[in-house]
Design a protein around this motif. Structure first.
Motif, PDB file in Angstrom:
ATOM      1  N   THR A 177     -12.247  -8.244  27.644  1.00 50.81           N
ATOM      2  CA  THR A 177     -11.738  -8.352  26.282  1.00 50.81           C
ATOM      3  C   THR A 177     -12.597  -7.538  25.323  1.00 50.81           C
ATOM      4  O   THR A 177     -13.822  -7.697  25.277  1.00 50.81           O
ATOM      5  N   ALA A 178     -11.968  -6.636  24.587  1.00 51.50           N
ATOM      6  CA  ALA A 178     -12.677  -5.758  23.665  1.00 51.50           C
ATOM      7  C   ALA A 178     -11.656  -4.862  22.970  1.00 51.50           C
ATOM      8  O   ALA A 178     -10.482  -4.829  23.345  1.00 51.50           O
ATOM      9  N   VAL A 179     -12.131  -4.144  21.983  1.00 53.78           N
ATOM     10  CA  VAL A 179     -11.352  -3.033  21.427  1.00 53.78           C
ATOM     11  C   VAL A 179     -11.692  -1.802  22.261  1.00 53.78           C
ATOM     12  O   VAL A 179     -12.872  -1.485  22.453  1.00 53.78           O
ATOM     13  N   TYR A 180     -10.674  -1.152  22.758  1.00 48.40           N
ATOM     14  CA  TYR A 180     -10.847   0.028  23.601  1.00 48.40           C
ATOM     15  C   TYR A 180     -10.566   1.279  22.785  1.00 48.40           C
ATOM     16  O   TYR A 180      -9.556   1.358  22.085  1.00 48.40           O
ATOM     17  N   TYR A 181     -11.465   2.245  22.919  1.00 51.25           N
ATOM     18  CA  TYR A 181     -11.365   3.502  22.196  1.00 51.25           C
ATOM     19  C   TYR A 181     -11.287   4.660  23.179  1.00 51.25           C
ATOM     20  O   TYR A 181     -12.028   4.685  24.172  1.00 51.25           O
ATOM     21  N   CYS A 182     -10.432   5.617  22.883  1.00 50.35           N
ATOM     22  CA  CYS A 182     -10.527   6.877  23.598  1.00 50.35           C
ATOM     23  C   CYS A 182     -11.308   7.848  22.723  1.00 50.35           C
ATOM     24  O   CYS A 182     -11.306   7.743  21.491  1.00 50.35           O
ATOM     25  N   ALA A 183     -11.980   8.753  23.384  1.00 51.37           N
ATOM     26  CA  ALA A 183     -12.828   9.713  22.696  1.00 51.37           C
ATOM     27  C   ALA A 183     -12.753  11.035  23.436  1.00 51.37           C
ATOM     28  O   ALA A 183     -12.388  11.076  24.613  1.00 51.37           O
ATOM     29  N   ALA A 184     -13.123  12.096  22.748  1.00 53.48           N
ATOM     30  CA  ALA A 184     -13.095  13.404  23.378  1.00 53.48           C
ATOM     31  C   ALA A 184     -14.273  14.239  22.886  1.00 53.48           C
ATOM     32  O   ALA A 184     -14.800  14.021  21.784  1.00 53.48           O
ATOM     33  N   ARG A 185     -14.677  15.155  23.733  1.00 50.23           N
ATOM     34  CA  ARG A 185     -15.755  16.056  23.383  1.00 50.23           C
ATOM     35  C   ARG A 185     -15.472  17.422  23.994  1.00 50.23           C
ATOM     36  O   ARG A 185     -14.793  17.528  25.030  1.00 50.23           O
ATOM     37  N   SER A 186     -15.974  18.442  23.362  1.00 49.74           N
ATOM     38  CA  SER A 186     -15.899  19.784  23.931  1.00 49.74           C
ATOM     39  C   SER A 186     -17.029  19.936  24.933  1.00 49.74           C
ATOM     40  O   SER A 186     -18.134  19.451  24.716  1.00 49.74           O
ATOM     41  N   GLY A 187     -16.731  20.613  26.019  1.00 51.95           N
ATOM     42  CA  GLY A 187     -17.738  20.786  27.057  1.00 51.95           C
ATOM     43  C   GLY A 187     -17.284  20.134  28.336  1.00 51.95           C
ATOM     44  O   GLY A 187     -16.179  19.594  28.426  1.00 51.95           O
ATOM     45  N   THR A 188     -18.151  20.141  29.320  1.00 53.76           N
ATOM     46  CA  THR A 188     -17.765  19.655  30.645  1.00 53.76           C
ATOM     47  C   THR A 188     -18.631  18.512  31.152  1.00 53.76           C
ATOM     48  O   THR A 188     -18.351  17.963  32.218  1.00 53.76           O
ATOM     49  N   ILE A 189     -19.643  18.131  30.410  1.00 54.07           N
ATOM     50  CA  ILE A 189     -20.519  17.056  30.873  1.00 54.07           C
ATOM     51  C   ILE A 189     -19.869  15.710  30.592  1.00 54.07           C
ATOM     52  O   ILE A 189     -19.399  15.445  29.485  1.00 54.07           O
ATOM     53  N   LEU A 190     -19.871  14.860  31.594  1.00 52.57           N
ATOM     54  CA  LEU A 190     -19.268  13.530  31.464  1.00 52.57           C
ATOM     55  C   LEU A 190     -20.308  12.575  30.878  1.00 52.57           C
ATOM     56  O   LEU A 190     -20.915  11.775  31.582  1.00 52.57           O
ATOM     57  N   HIS A 191     -20.487  12.664  29.574  1.00 53.29           N
ATOM     58  CA  HIS A 191     -21.476  11.822  28.905  1.00 53.29           C
ATOM     59  C   HIS A 191     -21.002  10.376  28.862  1.00 53.29           C
ATOM     60  O   HIS A 191     -19.812  10.094  28.789  1.00 53.29           O
ATOM     61  N   THR A 192     -21.989   9.482  28.854  1.00 55.69           N
ATOM     62  CA  THR A 192     -21.683   8.055  28.812  1.00 55.69           C
ATOM     63  C   THR A 192     -22.115   7.403  27.511  1.00 55.69           C
ATOM     64  O   THR A 192     -22.010   6.182  27.362  1.00 55.69           O
ATOM     65  N   VAL A 193     -22.617   8.194  26.584  1.00 51.13           N
ATOM     66  CA  VAL A 193     -23.070   7.643  25.306  1.00 51.13           C
ATOM     67  C   VAL A 193     -22.127   8.060  24.192  1.00 51.13           C
ATOM     68  O   VAL A 193     -21.686   9.215  24.142  1.00 51.13           O
ATOM     69  N   PRO A 194     -21.809   7.130  23.309  1.00 53.41           N
ATOM     70  CA  PRO A 194     -20.805   7.424  22.278  1.00 53.41           C
ATOM     71  C   PRO A 194     -21.152   8.623  21.392  1.00 53.41           C
ATOM     72  O   PRO A 194     -20.247   9.365  20.993  1.00 53.41           O
ATOM     73  N   TYR A 195     -22.428   8.840  21.078  1.00 51.87           N
ATOM     74  CA  TYR A 195     -22.755   9.877  20.108  1.00 51.87           C
ATOM     75  C   TYR A 195     -22.500  11.283  20.648  1.00 51.87           C
ATOM     76  O   TYR A 195     -22.502  12.248  19.894  1.00 51.87           O
ATOM     77  N   GLU A 196     -22.245  11.393  21.931  1.00 49.26           N
ATOM     78  CA  GLU A 196     -21.932  12.708  22.496  1.00 49.26           C
ATOM     79  C   GLU A 196     -20.455  13.077  22.299  1.00 49.26           C
ATOM     80  O   GLU A 196     -20.067  14.199  22.597  1.00 49.26           O
ATOM     81  N   TYR A 197     -19.674  12.152  21.827  1.00 46.01           N
ATOM     82  CA  TYR A 197     -18.242  12.384  21.646  1.00 46.01           C
ATOM     83  C   TYR A 197     -17.946  12.572  20.158  1.00 46.01           C
ATOM     84  O   TYR A 197     -18.243  11.696  19.355  1.00 46.01           O
ATOM     85  N   ALA A 198     -17.355  13.698  19.833  1.00 48.94           N
ATOM     86  CA  ALA A 198     -17.131  14.038  18.431  1.00 48.94           C
ATOM     87  C   ALA A 198     -15.835  13.458  17.882  1.00 48.94           C
ATOM     88  O   ALA A 198     -15.700  13.282  16.669  1.00 48.94           O
ATOM     89  N   TYR A 199     -14.898  13.185  18.754  1.00 53.72           N
ATOM     90  CA  TYR A 199     -13.562  12.794  18.303  1.00 53.72           C
ATOM     91  C   TYR A 199     -13.202  11.430  18.869  1.00 53.72           C
ATOM     92  O   TYR A 199     -13.437  11.159  20.052  1.00 53.72           O
ATOM     93  N   TRP A 200     -12.613  10.603  18.016  1.00 51.97           N
ATOM     94  CA  TRP A 200     -12.316   9.219  18.396  1.00 51.97           C
ATOM     95  C   TRP A 200     -10.914   8.817  17.958  1.00 51.97           C
ATOM     96  O   TRP A 200     -10.460   9.204  16.873  1.00 51.97           O
ATOM     97  N   GLY A 201     -10.280   8.036  18.809  1.00 54.99           N
ATOM     98  CA  GLY A 201      -9.033   7.392  18.428  1.00 54.99           C
ATOM     99  C   GLY A 201      -9.319   6.121  17.653  1.00 54.99           C
ATOM    100  O   GLY A 201     -10.474   5.726  17.474  1.00 54.99           O
ATOM    101  N   GLN A 202      -8.279   5.447  17.231  1.00 55.12           N
ATOM    102  CA  GLN A 202      -8.440   4.316  16.326  1.00 55.12           C
ATOM    103  C   GLN A 202      -8.749   3.002  17.023  1.00 55.12           C
ATOM    104  O   GLN A 202      -9.106   2.041  16.360  1.00 55.12           O
ATOM    105  N   GLY A 203      -8.656   2.942  18.341  1.00 57.30           N
ATOM    106  CA  GLY A 203      -8.944   1.705  19.047  1.00 57.30           C
ATOM    107  C   GLY A 203      -7.708   0.854  19.246  1.00 57.30           C
ATOM    108  O   GLY A 203      -6.820   0.801  18.393  1.00 57.30           O
ATOM    109  N   THR A 204      -7.674   0.185  20.368  1.00 60.13           N
ATOM    110  CA  THR A 204      -6.582  -0.728  20.677  1.00 60.13           C
ATOM    111  C   THR A 204      -7.162  -1.992  21.315  1.00 60.13           C
ATOM    112  O   THR A 204      -8.024  -1.909  22.187  1.00 60.13           O
ATOM    113  N   GLN A 205      -6.703  -3.135  20.841  1.00 60.66           N
ATOM    114  CA  GLN A 205      -7.282  -4.408  21.273  1.00 60.66           C
ATOM    115  C   GLN A 205      -6.734  -4.813  22.638  1.00 60.66           C
ATOM    116  O   GLN A 205      -5.521  -4.803  22.866  1.00 60.66           O
ATOM    117  N   VAL A 206      -7.638  -5.192  23.521  1.00 62.04           N
ATOM    118  CA  VAL A 206      -7.276  -5.771  24.805  1.00 62.04           C
ATOM    119  C   VAL A 206      -7.874  -7.173  24.858  1.00 62.04           C
ATOM    120  O   VAL A 206      -9.080  -7.342  24.670  1.00 62.04           O
TER     121      VAL A 206
END
Length: 123
Positions: A90-119
């Motif tokens: 249970t949480a609000v789920y966000y999709c995010a995107a970043r330019s580049g190819t590294i699969l970062h796991t920290v939020p600050y590496e992602y420049a673009y964010w969706g609005q979130g959807t509650q699960v």
């Protein structure tokens, strides 16, 4: 860049949900899409990420074996299929995107964010 996440809802434990993230404005060939989740009062947590062009994937330990991240190149949409849901998902789920190819796991590496959807997973 715009991301729009949808597909959340309420589900009983053991059920499934599929989240979608419609993306526009990305240079998809050199982008990574990630999914994060956040409970109130907690830090935003990495769930999964996919390298858009190659399809290379990374999962968190909590998602591994239950969740599947994917993307549809033709629709410019990413997905998070969540199976065997647990109350702790249970949480609000966000999709995010970043330019580049590294699969970062920290939020600050992602420049673009969706609005979130509650699960919500509850019996």
């Amino acid at each position: 860049v715009q991301l729009q996440a949808y597909g959340g809802g309420m589900m009983q434990p053991g059920g499934s949900l599929r989240l979608s993230c419609a993306a526009s404005g990305l240079t998809f060939s050199t982008s990574v899409m990630g999914w994060f989740r956040q409970d109130p009062g907690k830090e935003r947590e990495f769930v999964a990420a996919i390298r858009w062009r190659s399809g290379i994937i990374l999962y968190s330990n909590s998602a591994k074996g239950r969740f599947t991240i994917s993307r549809d190149n033709a629709k410019n949409t990413g997905y998070l299929q969540m199976n065997s849901l647990k109350p702790e998902d249970t949480a609000v789920y966000y999709c995010a995107a970043r330019s580049g190819t590294i699969l970062h796991t920290v939020p600050y590496e992602y420049a673009y964010w969706g609005q979130g959807t509650q699960v919500t997973v509850s019996s």
